[in-house]
Motif scaffolding. Sequence first.
Motif, PDB file in Angstrom:
ATOM      1  N   TYR A  16      49.683  45.174  44.260  1.00 49.96           N
ATOM      2  CA  TYR A  16      48.407  44.186  43.979  1.00 49.96           C
ATOM      3  C   TYR A  16      48.283  43.271  45.221  1.00 49.96           C
ATOM      4  O   TYR A  16      47.408  43.298  45.531  1.00 49.96           O
ATOM      5  CB  TYR A  16      48.696  43.252  43.030  1.00 49.96           C
ATOM      6  CG  TYR A  16      47.858  42.778  42.667  1.00 49.96           C
ATOM      7  CD1 TYR A  16      46.678  42.543  41.914  1.00 49.96           C
ATOM      8  CD2 TYR A  16      47.965  41.091  42.731  1.00 49.96           C
ATOM      9  CE1 TYR A  16      45.647  41.286  42.228  1.00 49.96           C
ATOM     10  CE2 TYR A  16      47.934  39.793  43.030  1.00 49.96           C
ATOM     11  CZ  TYR A  16      45.735  39.865  42.728  1.00 49.96           C
ATOM     12  OH  TYR A  16      45.101  38.888  43.211  1.00 49.96           O
ATOM     13  N   CYS A  20      44.856  43.322  47.705  1.00 53.92           N
ATOM     14  CA  CYS A  20      44.685  42.097  48.284  1.00 53.92           C
ATOM     15  C   CYS A  20      44.310  42.304  49.655  1.00 53.92           C
ATOM     16  O   CYS A  20      42.856  41.946  50.055  1.00 53.92           O
ATOM     17  CB  CYS A  20      44.872  40.884  47.586  1.00 53.92           C
ATOM     18  SG  CYS A  20      44.071  41.237  45.968  1.00 53.92           S
ATOM     19  N   SER A  58      40.666  33.381  41.674  1.00 59.46           N
ATOM     20  CA  SER A  58      41.751  34.267  42.007  1.00 59.46           C
ATOM     21  C   SER A  58      42.412  34.232  40.751  1.00 59.46           C
ATOM     22  O   SER A  58      42.966  32.473  40.237  1.00 59.46           O
ATOM     23  CB  SER A  58      42.445  34.062  42.899  1.00 59.46           C
ATOM     24  OG  SER A  58      43.151  33.335  43.202  1.00 59.46           O
ATOM     25  N   SER A  60      47.257  34.609  39.088  1.00 57.53           N
ATOM     26  CA  SER A  60      48.317  34.897  38.001  1.00 57.53           C
ATOM     27  C   SER A  60      48.773  34.144  37.186  1.00 57.53           C
ATOM     28  O   SER A  60      48.684  33.371  36.724  1.00 57.53           O
ATOM     29  CB  SER A  60      48.925  35.281  39.246  1.00 57.53           C
ATOM     30  OG  SER A  60      49.149  33.926  39.729  1.00 57.53           O
ATOM     31  N   TYR A  66      44.748  38.996  39.510  1.00 56.50           N
ATOM     32  CA  TYR A  66      43.256  39.097  40.222  1.00 56.50           C
ATOM     33  C   TYR A  66      42.960  37.881  41.020  1.00 56.50           C
ATOM     34  O   TYR A  66      42.626  37.213  41.256  1.00 56.50           O
ATOM     35  CB  TYR A  66      42.369  39.203  38.713  1.00 56.50           C
ATOM     36  CG  TYR A  66      41.375  38.137  38.563  1.00 56.50           C
ATOM     37  CD1 TYR A  66      40.346  37.488  39.021  1.00 56.50           C
ATOM     38  CD2 TYR A  66      41.919  38.253  37.435  1.00 56.50           C
ATOM     39  CE1 TYR A  66      40.086  36.398  38.582  1.00 56.50           C
ATOM     40  CE2 TYR A  66      40.966  36.091  37.388  1.00 56.50           C
ATOM     41  CZ  TYR A  66      39.766  35.648  38.112  1.00 56.50           C
ATOM     42  OH  TYR A  66      39.825  34.697  37.896  1.00 56.50           O
ATOM     43  N   ARG A  68      38.550  37.615  43.630  1.00 56.84           N
ATOM     44  CA  ARG A  68      37.442  37.821  43.325  1.00 56.84           C
ATOM     45  C   ARG A  68      36.919  37.040  44.287  1.00 56.84           C
ATOM     46  O   ARG A  68      37.172  36.428  44.420  1.00 56.84           O
ATOM     47  CB  ARG A  68      36.604  38.101  41.940  1.00 56.84           C
ATOM     48  CG  ARG A  68      35.226  38.017  41.753  1.00 56.84           C
ATOM     49  CD  ARG A  68      34.875  38.452  40.016  1.00 56.84           C
ATOM     50  NE  ARG A  68      35.664  36.809  39.402  1.00 56.84           N
ATOM     51  CZ  ARG A  68      35.391  36.525  38.241  1.00 56.84           C
ATOM     52  NH1 ARG A  68      35.191  37.477  37.712  1.00 56.84           N
ATOM     53  NH2 ARG A  68      36.039  35.835  37.817  1.00 56.84           N
ATOM     54  N   VAL A  87      36.736  42.816  43.177  1.00 57.86           N
ATOM     55  CA  VAL A  87      37.628  42.127  42.679  1.00 57.86           C
ATOM     56  C   VAL A  87      38.513  43.401  42.903  1.00 57.86           C
ATOM     57  O   VAL A  87      38.496  44.320  42.810  1.00 57.86           O
ATOM     58  CB  VAL A  87      37.463  43.147  41.462  1.00 57.86           C
ATOM     59  CG1 VAL A  87      38.183  42.230  40.324  1.00 57.86           C
ATOM     60  CG2 VAL A  87      36.164  41.412  40.474  1.00 57.86           C
ATOM     61  N   ARG A  89      42.423  44.460  41.201  1.00 60.08           N
ATOM     62  CA  ARG A  89      43.020  43.861  39.775  1.00 60.08           C
ATOM     63  C   ARG A  89      43.997  43.824  39.639  1.00 60.08           C
ATOM     64  O   ARG A  89      44.173  45.296  40.162  1.00 60.08           O
ATOM     65  CB  ARG A  89      42.164  43.910  38.709  1.00 60.08           C
ATOM     66  CG  ARG A  89      42.490  43.821  37.277  1.00 60.08           C
ATOM     67  CD  ARG A  89      43.399  42.134  36.871  1.00 60.08           C
ATOM     68  NE  ARG A  89      43.377  41.803  35.416  1.00 60.08           N
ATOM     69  CZ  ARG A  89      43.918  41.689  34.278  1.00 60.08           C
ATOM     70  NH1 ARG A  89      45.392  41.344  34.988  1.00 60.08           N
ATOM     71  NH2 ARG A  89      44.157  41.362  33.148  1.00 60.08           N
ATOM     72  N   SER A  90      45.363  43.762  39.557  1.00 55.81           N
ATOM     73  CA  SER A  90      46.842  44.575  39.333  1.00 55.81           C
ATOM     74  C   SER A  90      46.939  45.235  37.106  1.00 55.81           C
ATOM     75  O   SER A  90      45.698  44.945  36.454  1.00 55.81           O
ATOM     76  CB  SER A  90      48.252  43.791  39.009  1.00 55.81           C
ATOM     77  OG  SER A  90      47.592  42.153  38.022  1.00 55.81           O
ATOM     78  N   ALA A 279      41.770  46.668  32.256  1.00 60.51           N
ATOM     79  CA  ALA A 279      42.757  45.759  32.942  1.00 60.51           C
ATOM     80  C   ALA A 279      41.328  44.994  33.614  1.00 60.51           C
ATOM     81  O   ALA A 279      41.211  43.810  33.944  1.00 60.51           O
ATOM     82  CB  ALA A 279      43.108  46.340  34.479  1.00 60.51           C
ATOM     83  N   LEU A 280      39.737  45.430  34.030  1.00 64.49           N
ATOM     84  CA  LEU A 280      38.794  45.065  35.160  1.00 64.49           C
ATOM     85  C   LEU A 280      38.111  44.101  33.959  1.00 64.49           C
ATOM     86  O   LEU A 280      37.106  42.892  33.764  1.00 64.49           O
ATOM     87  CB  LEU A 280      38.069  46.234  35.108  1.00 64.49           C
ATOM     88  CG  LEU A 280      38.872  46.649  36.210  1.00 64.49           C
ATOM     89  CD1 LEU A 280      38.004  47.490  37.122  1.00 64.49           C
ATOM     90  CD2 LEU A 280      38.708  45.268  37.668  1.00 64.49           C
ATOM     91  N   ILE A 283      39.078  40.568  33.274  1.00 63.10           N
ATOM     92  CA  ILE A 283      38.534  39.037  33.991  1.00 63.10           C
ATOM     93  C   ILE A 283      37.616  38.403  33.960  1.00 63.10           C
ATOM     94  O   ILE A 283      36.451  38.285  33.313  1.00 63.10           O
ATOM     95  CB  ILE A 283      38.134  39.547  35.370  1.00 63.10           C
ATOM     96  CG1 ILE A 283      39.837  40.429  35.925  1.00 63.10           C
ATOM     97  CG2 ILE A 283      37.715  38.973  36.108  1.00 63.10           C
ATOM     98  CD1 ILE A 283      38.974  41.254  37.045  1.00 63.10           C
TER      99      ILE A 283
END
Length: 547
Positions: A16, A20, A58, A60, A66, A68, A87, A89-90, A279-280, A283
Motif C-alpha cells: 500500500y 500510494c 486518507s 488507516s 486508503y 483518495r 483511490v 486501497r490496501s 476492499a473498495l 471506503i
Amino acid sequence: MEPRGYRMVVSTELNYVKACGIAERQLIEWIRGKGYDPSGVDGERTEIAPHATLTRDSESGRKGAYSRWRMRETPTKVSGTWQSTLVVRSGLEDDAGRAWVQLDIEHQPAGDDDLPKRANTPNIVRSLLDALEARDGLADVAAAPAFVEADDVDDVIEELCDSSRRMPVVIATVPYGKDADDWSRSVVEPLFRFLHGLAVLYVLTPEAQTKLNAELEYHPVFGGGVRTYLPGIDPAWKPDAQRHPVMARRTIEGDLRRAASILAALPQRLASRQPLPAALLGIPRQRTRPRTTDGTDLVQLRSDNAALTALLDEAEHAEAIRAKEIDDLYAELTKAEQDSDELRGENEELYDKVQESQRLIRFLREQLQEAGQFAVAHTPTASPDISYPTTFSDLLDRLGTLPGISFTGNRKITRSLDSQSVDNWLYVAWDGLLALNDFAQTAADGASSGDFLSWCKSDASSAAPFPAAKVAMRESDTVARSAKLRGERMLPVPKTAAPDGRVFMQAHLKIGGGNTIAPRLYFYDDCSSSGKVYIGYLGPHLRNTLT
C-alpha cells in the motif's frame, strides 16, 4: 443509457505505501501537464488553478488503509464540472498481499436538462499502469497490447478462464501476409486507443492464432479480426460463443476511429456496472467542502453561503444523473425479463408441438393397426431433410429458390454477419425465410387471411414451422415516435408496393439474442397485392431506446 464516465479498477502486488507513493507522483505529473500548480497537494484542499481544486483524504486502521485524491475542474459556468477521483486501497484479509487502485472520471453538467459529456481515457492511465505493474486476476494490464507467441497460448487460455478476472480480454489477429509489427503499430494500437485500463490487450502472432483457435474451437478469432472475451467464458460450450463479440477486419479498416469507439463501448459498460471489489466498497463517501477560513465578516459569510449553495445544486444534479441511470438499468432488466419470458414461451410452444406430433403419430399408428397395416404402422418415418446454407452469402444466393420472397435490403450488411455469426443464426434465419415463403404462397392462394404471427400460431404452419415467440409484428411506441429510430426502419420496397420506394417496416423476426449483434430480419407483407413478402433488412440489431 450508455455509460459516459471512465472507470479503471486494477490491483498491484506492490504494498500500500509504495502504491500510494507511485500514484501520487503520477498524479502530480498529470496535474503539471495540465498547466496547473501541484504545490501544496499534501493539504486537505488545494486550489491548483482558479477553476480547479484538489482535495485529499486518507484513513488507516484495523480494516486497512486508503488514500483518495479528487480533482474538480469547472472551466466556465456553463461547461459543468469534470471530477477525477484516484483511490489507492490496501487489500483485505483475503487479498492482503496487494493494493487496489481505482480511477474515475465523470462529468457533472451545469444544467438540469443537460446530459453528461463522455469521458475519454485520461493520460494518467498509461503512466499508472506501467508504474504500478497493474494486474487483473492472473493477467497483466499494460498500456500497450502485448504480442502472444505460440508458447504463450496456454497462459492466455488460463487467463481467459480465470474466475477472478473482472476485465474483458481483447485479442487482435494479424491478417495473412501482413507484417505483425506494422499491423500492430498502424492498426491495432489506434484501434485499442480507448481501451487502456478497461481491458487486457493482446495481439496474436500467426502461429499463436492457429494454436489458440485449435484450443478454443467455439470461440475462434482470425483474419485480422478482433474478439472481446468477457469474464466467465466457457470454452467447451458452443452457445457461450454468442457472448463474446467479434469485430471483422473490414469494419476495422472501413473507419478505424469509429471501430475504436465501438470496440470500447462494451468494456466501458462492464467497468461502470460491475460491482467494486470488497476492499473498495468499504471506503466512505467523500464530500466536498468549501475552504475553511478564519474570517467572520459578512462578505466571507456570503461567500461561504454561495459555495454551499453551489454544492447543494451540484449534489442535486448528481442525484438526478444517478436516478436516470437507475431507471435505465430497470428498463434493461425489464427487457431481459421479457426476453426470458419469450424464450420460456418459445420452449413451451415447441414442447406442445412435439407432444401434439407424438399424439398424432400414436393415433395414426393405431388407425393403421386397426386396418391391419402393422408393417406400415411401425416403419420408421424419415423427417424432412432441410439443407441449410453454410454462410449468409450462401443464404442470399439461395433466395431465388423461394418464390414468395423478394430481398430488397442491403446485401453487404447481411454478408457482414458471416464474420460475427454463430451457427444457430443461420438456421433461424433460413427457417424464418422458409416460413415466410410458405406463408406468402398460402396467402397468395387465398388460404390464409391473417398476418404472419397468426399463421405461425395456426396449424397451417406445420409444413414450415417457425416459433411465434421470435415474431414481432410492430415496434414499440417509443421507436415509432422517434424520427431517428423510425428512419432506420424506413426500408426499401419496389415502387409497385409504395410510391416512394420505402415503407416503415415494423414486423421483424428475432434471429439471435444474447449478443451485441442480436440479428433481426425485417419484412413487409405485400401478399394481398404482389403475392410477395419483401425482406428489407437482415443484419445486426437496429438501434432502439436501449442501444
